[in-house]
Design a protein around this motif. Structure first.
Motif, PDB file in Angstrom:
ATOM      1  N   VAL A 139       0.855  -1.183   0.000  1.00  0.00           N
ATOM      2  CA  VAL A 139       0.000   0.000   0.000  1.00  0.00           C
ATOM      3  C   VAL A 139       0.895   1.238   0.000  1.00  0.00           C
ATOM      4  O   VAL A 139       2.068   1.170   0.386  1.00  0.00           O
ATOM      5  CB  VAL A 139      -0.938   0.000   1.233  1.00  0.00           C
ATOM      6  N   PRO A 140       0.366   2.403  -0.422  1.00  0.00           N
ATOM      7  CA  PRO A 140       1.207   3.614  -0.542  1.00  0.00           C
ATOM      8  C   PRO A 140       1.495   4.280   0.805  1.00  0.00           C
ATOM      9  O   PRO A 140       1.048   5.403   1.064  1.00  0.00           O
ATOM     10  CB  PRO A 140       0.374   4.513  -1.459  1.00  0.00           C
ATOM     11  N   LEU A 141       2.277   3.603   1.640  1.00  0.00           N
ATOM     12  CA  LEU A 141       2.639   4.161   2.952  1.00  0.00           C
ATOM     13  C   LEU A 141       3.547   5.373   2.788  1.00  0.00           C
ATOM     14  O   LEU A 141       4.456   5.374   1.956  1.00  0.00           O
ATOM     15  CB  LEU A 141       3.358   3.099   3.779  1.00  0.00           C
ATOM     16  N   ASN A 142       3.307   6.412   3.607  1.00  0.00           N
ATOM     17  CA  ASN A 142       4.222   7.562   3.596  1.00  0.00           C
ATOM     18  C   ASN A 142       5.257   7.401   4.707  1.00  0.00           C
ATOM     19  O   ASN A 142       5.275   6.382   5.414  1.00  0.00           O
ATOM     20  CB  ASN A 142       3.443   8.870   3.736  1.00  0.00           C
ATOM     21  N   ALA A 143       6.094   8.403   4.874  1.00  0.00           N
ATOM     22  CA  ALA A 143       7.174   8.305   5.858  1.00  0.00           C
ATOM     23  C   ALA A 143       6.659   8.214   7.288  1.00  0.00           C
ATOM     24  O   ALA A 143       7.338   7.707   8.176  1.00  0.00           O
ATOM     25  CB  ALA A 143       8.103   9.511   5.719  1.00  0.00           C
ATOM     26  N   GLU A 144       5.420   8.708   7.516  1.00  0.00           N
ATOM     27  CA  GLU A 144       4.837   8.642   8.870  1.00  0.00           C
ATOM     28  C   GLU A 144       4.129   7.310   9.123  1.00  0.00           C
ATOM     29  O   GLU A 144       3.618   7.077  10.216  1.00  0.00           O
ATOM     30  CB  GLU A 144       3.826   9.786   9.078  1.00  0.00           C
ATOM     31  N   GLY A 145       4.076   6.443   8.114  1.00  0.00           N
ATOM     32  CA  GLY A 145       3.458   5.133   8.300  1.00  0.00           C
ATOM     33  C   GLY A 145       1.963   5.110   8.043  1.00  0.00           C
ATOM     34  O   GLY A 145       1.278   4.185   8.507  1.00  0.00           O
ATOM     35  N   TYR A 146       1.433   6.081   7.326  1.00  0.00           N
ATOM     36  CA  TYR A 146       0.005   6.104   7.026  1.00  0.00           C
ATOM     37  C   TYR A 146      -0.210   6.089   5.509  1.00  0.00           C
ATOM     38  O   TYR A 146       0.705   6.399   4.729  1.00  0.00           O
ATOM     39  CB  TYR A 146      -0.670   7.333   7.639  1.00  0.00           C
ATOM     40  N   PHE A 147      -1.414   5.773   5.091  1.00  0.00           N
ATOM     41  CA  PHE A 147      -1.724   5.726   3.669  1.00  0.00           C
ATOM     42  C   PHE A 147      -3.218   5.929   3.460  1.00  0.00           C
ATOM     43  O   PHE A 147      -4.028   5.813   4.391  1.00  0.00           O
ATOM     44  CB  PHE A 147      -1.298   4.380   3.062  1.00  0.00           C
ATOM     45  N   PHE A 148      -3.555   6.249   2.215  1.00  0.00           N
ATOM     46  CA  PHE A 148      -4.959   6.288   1.800  1.00  0.00           C
ATOM     47  C   PHE A 148      -5.062   5.651   0.420  1.00  0.00           C
ATOM     48  O   PHE A 148      -4.240   5.931  -0.459  1.00  0.00           O
ATOM     49  CB  PHE A 148      -5.492   7.718   1.732  1.00  0.00           C
ATOM     50  N   GLU A 149      -6.058   4.810   0.241  1.00  0.00           N
ATOM     51  CA  GLU A 149      -6.295   4.194  -1.064  1.00  0.00           C
ATOM     52  C   GLU A 149      -7.740   4.450  -1.480  1.00  0.00           C
ATOM     53  O   GLU A 149      -8.663   4.197  -0.685  1.00  0.00           O
ATOM     54  CB  GLU A 149      -6.083   2.683  -1.009  1.00  0.00           C
ATOM     55  N   PRO A 150      -7.982   4.936  -2.690  1.00  0.00           N
ATOM     56  CA  PRO A 150      -9.351   4.963  -3.197  1.00  0.00           C
ATOM     57  C   PRO A 150      -9.807   3.543  -3.481  1.00  0.00           C
ATOM     58  O   PRO A 150      -8.993   2.607  -3.505  1.00  0.00           O
ATOM     59  CB  PRO A 150      -9.235   5.772  -4.488  1.00  0.00           C
ATOM     60  N   LEU A 151     -11.104   3.381  -3.709  1.00  0.00           N
ATOM     61  CA  LEU A 151     -11.609   2.021  -3.945  1.00  0.00           C
ATOM     62  C   LEU A 151     -10.965   1.423  -5.192  1.00  0.00           C
ATOM     63  O   LEU A 151     -10.632   0.250  -5.223  1.00  0.00           O
ATOM     64  CB  LEU A 151     -13.134   2.043  -4.077  1.00  0.00           C
TER      65      LEU A 151
END
Length: 348
Positions: A139-151
């Motif tokens: 998944v598209p994790l950022n440097a802070e360890g979070y991500f968002f994915e559209p459906l």
């Protein structure tokens, strides 16, 4: 301690898939093997006292992630917020389909909840398979360890994919067929006469589709994430997992033909253990790969809680597992044997 907890979480997730997988599968084939009201009640009776208890393993796995891998829990539950809400709704609809069906004696009321039960079971299998596909693909994790994915985006795996692409849809399809086979094996083992015969027919068909899909899905996995082979190259004993998959598929084909329902269920269980164990072995020590930059990936080391929490948690986990194992042993021993059609008539 982190590797120990990785194994324990993988074990709990496997137990959940094996136990709740057969009642999800029973729901998927519910309308196929039950043509009359009496036959459908027989299918429901076959999972009657165990289906809700099996879901405890999903809650226990989530609770263990929260305590032992809080960074993974936070990233996953925020990034997968929309699909998790869908899964919760499907779990509720499935439970309502089972519990509300018998409250009103009306054929239309029964048929409505039968459709809800079957549809929610099938969609849950697809969603859970797609979720595993997302974890393997990354998944598209950022440097802070979070991500968002559209459906979905363009249905192609890449640095910024959607929840659904061709790989995760394939993973969902494999999960649907695998759990259909698992559920058919369970229903065949618990029932007699017409329902038993239809479950065997449905299971034999889904098994053969599974034999075709499995090598395709494994090849697709190596295309999307070639690094899955690294642990297998470094540790030869990991080959036990693909051998379990092959053995499970051979057992399904052989025992469906010989009519040994119990051995068919054991074969489908072996297949599921091999697939899930193989995925966990290939990912270790990563728990959530990053599709953007591998340095952003969450591993058992940067996603876990402190050493003190890991040690204390193991003590309480052992106590909880002893209680859960004792309860499930008693539950399944008291529910062993075939479900009789005459019994389902009296159930009301």
């Amino acid at each position: 301690m982190q590797p120990v907890w990785f194994v324990l979480v993988a074990l709990m997730l496997t137990v959940y898939v094996v136990l709740d997988g057969f009642d999800l599968g029973a729901g998927i084939i519910h309308l196929l093997v039950g043509k009359t009201d009496r036959e459908r009640r027989t299918v429901l009776r076959s999972i009657g006292p165990v289906w809700d208890g099996n879901e405890v393993w999903l809650l226990a796995t989530g609770g263990t992630l929260y305590c032992m891998f809080p960074v993974l829990y936070a990233a996953s539950f925020s990034g997968f917020y929309l699909p998790l809400m869908m899964v919760l709704w499907l779990l509720m609809l499935r439970g309502m389909g089972i519990e509300l069906r018998g409250h009103i004696e009306n054929p239309m009321w029964h048929s409505f909840w039968d459709v809800v039960f079957a549809a929610s079971s099938a969609l849950l299998a697809i969603f859970l398979g797609a979720a595993l596909g997302n974890v393997i693909r990354g998944v598209p994790l950022n440097a802070e360890g979070y991500f968002f994915e559209p459906l979905w985006t363009n249905f192609q795996p890449g640095p910024h994919p959607g929840i659904l692409d061709w790989y995760t849809v394939l993973a969902g399809l494999v999960a649907l067929v695998a759990l259909t086979t698992h559920g058919a094996a369970y229903v065949a083992a618990k029932t007699l006469e017409t329902v038993n015969e239809r479950a065997r027919q449905a299971g034999l068909l889904s098994s053969r589709i599974l034999i075709l899909l499995t090598p395709i899905s494994l090849a697709a996995t190596l295309v999307v994430r070639p690094a899955m082979l690294d642990n297998y190259r470094a540790h030869w004993w990991g080959l036990v997992f693909p051998l379990l998959v092959v053995g499970g598929l051979i057992g399904l084909e052989f025992f469906w033909r010989t009519g040994k329902d119990g051995m068919v269920f054991l074969s489908s269980t072996t297949y599921l253990v091999g697939m899930l164990g193989g995925a966990a072995f290939g990912l270790f020590p990563t728990v959530l790969p990053a599709s953007t930059d591998t340095t952003h990936s969450l591993t058992i080391y940067n996603a876990s809680t402190g050493e003190y929490g890991l040690s204390i948690g193991l003590t309480w986990w052992c106590v909880g597992m002893l209680l859960a194992t004792g309860y499930f042993t008693y539950l399944y021993r008291s529910f062993q044997g075939k479900v009789l059609v005459e019994d389902s008539q009296a159930q009301g």
